[in-house]
Design a protein around this motif. Structure first.
Motif, short mmCIF file in Angstrom:
data_model
loop_
_atom_site.label_atom_id
_atom_site.label_comp_id
_atom_site.label_asym_id
_atom_site.label_seq_id
_atom_site.Cartn_x
_atom_site.Cartn_y
_atom_site.Cartn_z
N GLU A 6 17.48 13.89 2.71
CA GLU A 6 17.05 14.60 1.51
C GLU A 6 15.63 15.08 1.78
OE1 GLU A 6 18.21 13.22 -2.46
OE2 GLU A 6 16.07 13.18 -2.90
N ILE A 7 15.33 16.28 1.33
CA ILE A 7 14.00 16.82 1.57
C ILE A 7 13.41 17.26 0.23
CG2 ILE A 7 12.70 18.69 2.67
CD1 ILE A 7 14.81 18.67 4.89
N ARG A 8 12.20 16.85 -0.02
CA ARG A 8 11.52 17.31 -1.22
C ARG A 8 10.34 18.17 -0.82
NH1 ARG A 8 11.78 13.11 -6.05
NH2 ARG A 8 13.63 11.94 -5.43
N ILE A 9 10.16 19.27 -1.51
CA ILE A 9 9.01 20.12 -1.22
C ILE A 9 8.40 20.62 -2.53
CG2 ILE A 9 9.76 20.90 1.07
CD1 ILE A 9 10.82 23.43 -0.18
N PRO A 10 7.09 20.93 -2.49
CA PRO A 10 6.45 21.48 -3.68
C PRO A 10 6.77 22.97 -3.80
CG PRO A 10 4.84 21.20 -1.92
CD PRO A 10 6.15 20.69 -1.39
N VAL A 11 6.85 23.44 -5.04
CA VAL A 11 7.15 24.85 -5.27
C VAL A 11 5.89 25.69 -4.98
CG1 VAL A 11 6.54 24.86 -7.74
CG2 VAL A 11 8.29 26.43 -6.89
N ALA A 44 9.34 27.89 -1.30
CA ALA A 44 10.28 27.89 -2.42
C ALA A 44 9.60 28.50 -3.63
CB ALA A 44 10.73 26.47 -2.72
N GLU A 45 10.36 29.29 -4.40
CA GLU A 45 9.77 29.97 -5.55
C GLU A 45 10.27 29.43 -6.89
OE1 GLU A 45 10.90 33.93 -4.45
OE2 GLU A 45 8.92 34.38 -3.63
N LYS A 46 11.36 28.65 -6.83
CA LYS A 46 11.94 28.15 -8.09
C LYS A 46 12.23 26.67 -7.95
CE LYS A 46 15.32 31.18 -8.61
NZ LYS A 46 16.59 31.78 -9.02
N PRO A 47 11.71 25.81 -8.85
CA PRO A 47 12.07 24.39 -8.80
C PRO A 47 13.58 24.23 -9.00
CG PRO A 47 10.25 24.75 -10.33
CD PRO A 47 10.78 26.11 -9.96
N GLY A 48 14.14 23.20 -8.41
CA GLY A 48 15.58 22.98 -8.54
C GLY A 48 16.10 22.20 -7.36
N VAL A 49 17.41 22.02 -7.36
CA VAL A 49 18.05 21.32 -6.24
C VAL A 49 18.90 22.32 -5.47
CG1 VAL A 49 19.61 19.46 -5.58
CG2 VAL A 49 18.10 19.16 -7.54
N VAL A 89 17.93 19.57 -1.08
CA VAL A 89 16.52 19.96 -1.05
C VAL A 89 16.06 20.01 -2.49
CG1 VAL A 89 14.87 21.70 -0.32
CG2 VAL A 89 16.98 21.38 0.96
N ARG A 90 15.06 19.18 -2.82
CA ARG A 90 14.58 19.14 -4.19
C ARG A 90 13.20 19.78 -4.26
NH1 ARG A 90 16.44 13.05 -5.69
NH2 ARG A 90 15.79 13.56 -7.81
N VAL A 91 13.18 20.94 -4.90
CA VAL A 91 11.92 21.67 -5.04
C VAL A 91 11.26 21.23 -6.34
CG1 VAL A 91 10.88 23.95 -5.26
CG2 VAL A 91 12.85 23.62 -3.73
N MET A 92 10.05 20.67 -6.22
CA MET A 92 9.37 20.08 -7.37
C MET A 92 8.06 20.78 -7.66
SD MET A 92 9.81 16.22 -5.91
CE MET A 92 9.44 15.26 -7.36
N GLU A 93 7.58 20.63 -8.92
CA GLU A 93 6.24 21.11 -9.23
C GLU A 93 5.26 20.30 -8.39
OE1 GLU A 93 5.64 23.64 -10.95
OE2 GLU A 93 7.45 23.95 -12.16
#
Ligand code: CUA
Length: 311
Positions: free
Chosen positions: A130-135, A175-180, A200-204
């Protein structure tokens, strides 16, 4: 109706035509420009062919024929193809601009993803599948593999890059939009190639930084941890703050936070995790993890519950 069904297949968490990132948007635009360009040329060529075969009776004289070949067969395709080529090549430097600080090392394994966050300031954080990245930030990925060639692709965020043993390939995504979103391995790498996905979880940005910081706290202990230790799971898996220090299999320190088990295979519920522990060989053929079928269902569930509590 058919068109509607066809187009709806282009939306969603794993579609290059439903971009949620800067690079994916550039690539999607390139696709549409190429597609429309090809459609216009095709229509013109077919139009001329239909005209010549249906509406025009008798041959042209030589001068007209030469002019058609010169303008329609040489000049027009040269200009159109050169234009499309320049437009396409112009994208490449834009897609290679450097990242803004956060680097994430991802290694394709048979058949899962080893993930290591390397923030500019702060210690490295290990994770898996799983990968998390900031938006809104250009995140740099360093991609490699210890075994065979895999390929790393998050269609909604950008283009795909091969993961080659002995090499590190770079990819920068914003990434431009938060989401999965969903990523997948896109190079045949063995029996369970098709069972090698990731979320991929794009977070604030503040939420992402808080999450990354929280990764260093030790996890809670329970009966499941005891079973996990006794059955030797720690030989392959790592849970920081415990004796489990294995590096062969996916890192599990914050497993409870992940959306799936088995690299995108099943939703992460205790029942599915217990099943994965006991039936690995059938759920994921040729996986390096042996099936713990000798483990009772109850014990597997205890381990699964403990893993699920690791957040
Ligand atoms: Cu890894 Cu296909």
């Amino acid at each position: 109706m058919t068109l509607g069904v066809g187009l709806s297949a282009c939306a969603g968490v794993q579609s290059a035509l439903d971009p949620a990132g800067h690079e994916a948007r550039e690539v999607a635009t390139l696709f549409w420009v190429m597609l429309i360009g090809a459609a216009v040329v095709w229509t013109a060529v077919i139009g001329v062919a239909v005209y010549a075969s249906r509406f025009k009776s008798g041959p042209y004289d030589d001068a007209v024929g030469h002019r058609v070949i010169l303008w329609g067969g040489v000049a027009f395709p040269t200009v159109v193809l050169a234009g499309l080529l320049v437009y396409g090549l112009g994208l490449m430097p834009k897609l290679r601009e450097p990242g803004e600080g956060l680097r994430i090392d991802v290694s394709g394994e048979q058949f899962w993803w080893r993930v290591t966050y390397r923030p500019k300031d702060g210690a490295a954080v290990a994770s898996a599948n799983e990968i998390r990245i900031p938006v809104g930030e250009r995140v740099e990925f360093a991609l490699t593999s210890p075994d065979v060639i895999h390929a790393f692709w998050i269609p909604a965020l950008g283009g795909k890059v091969d993961m080659i043993p002995g090499r590190v390939n770079r990819l920068v995504l914003k990434a431009e939009k938060p989401g999965v979103y969903r990523g997948a391995c896109t190079e045949f790498c063995g029996a369970s190639h098709a069972l090698m996905a990731f979320d991929v979880r794009v977070m604030e940005k503040p939420a992402f930084e808080a999450w990354l910081k929280a990764q260093s706290a030790p996890p809670p202990s329970a009966k499941g941890q005891d079973l996990f230790t006794r059955h030797g799971c720690g030989a392959c898996h790592q849970v920081s703050g415990t004796d489990a220090k294995g590096e062969v299999g996916p890192e599990l320190t914050r497993f409870g936070d992940r959306l799936t088990v088995g690299a995108g295979l099943l939703p992460n519920t205790p029942k599915n995790v217990a099943r994965f522990i006991r039936e690995t060989d059938t759920l994921k053929p040729r996986s390096k993890m042996p099936a713990y079928s000798a483990l009772s269902n109850e014990d597997a569930l205890e381990i699964a519950n403990w893993l699920g509590s690791l957040k």
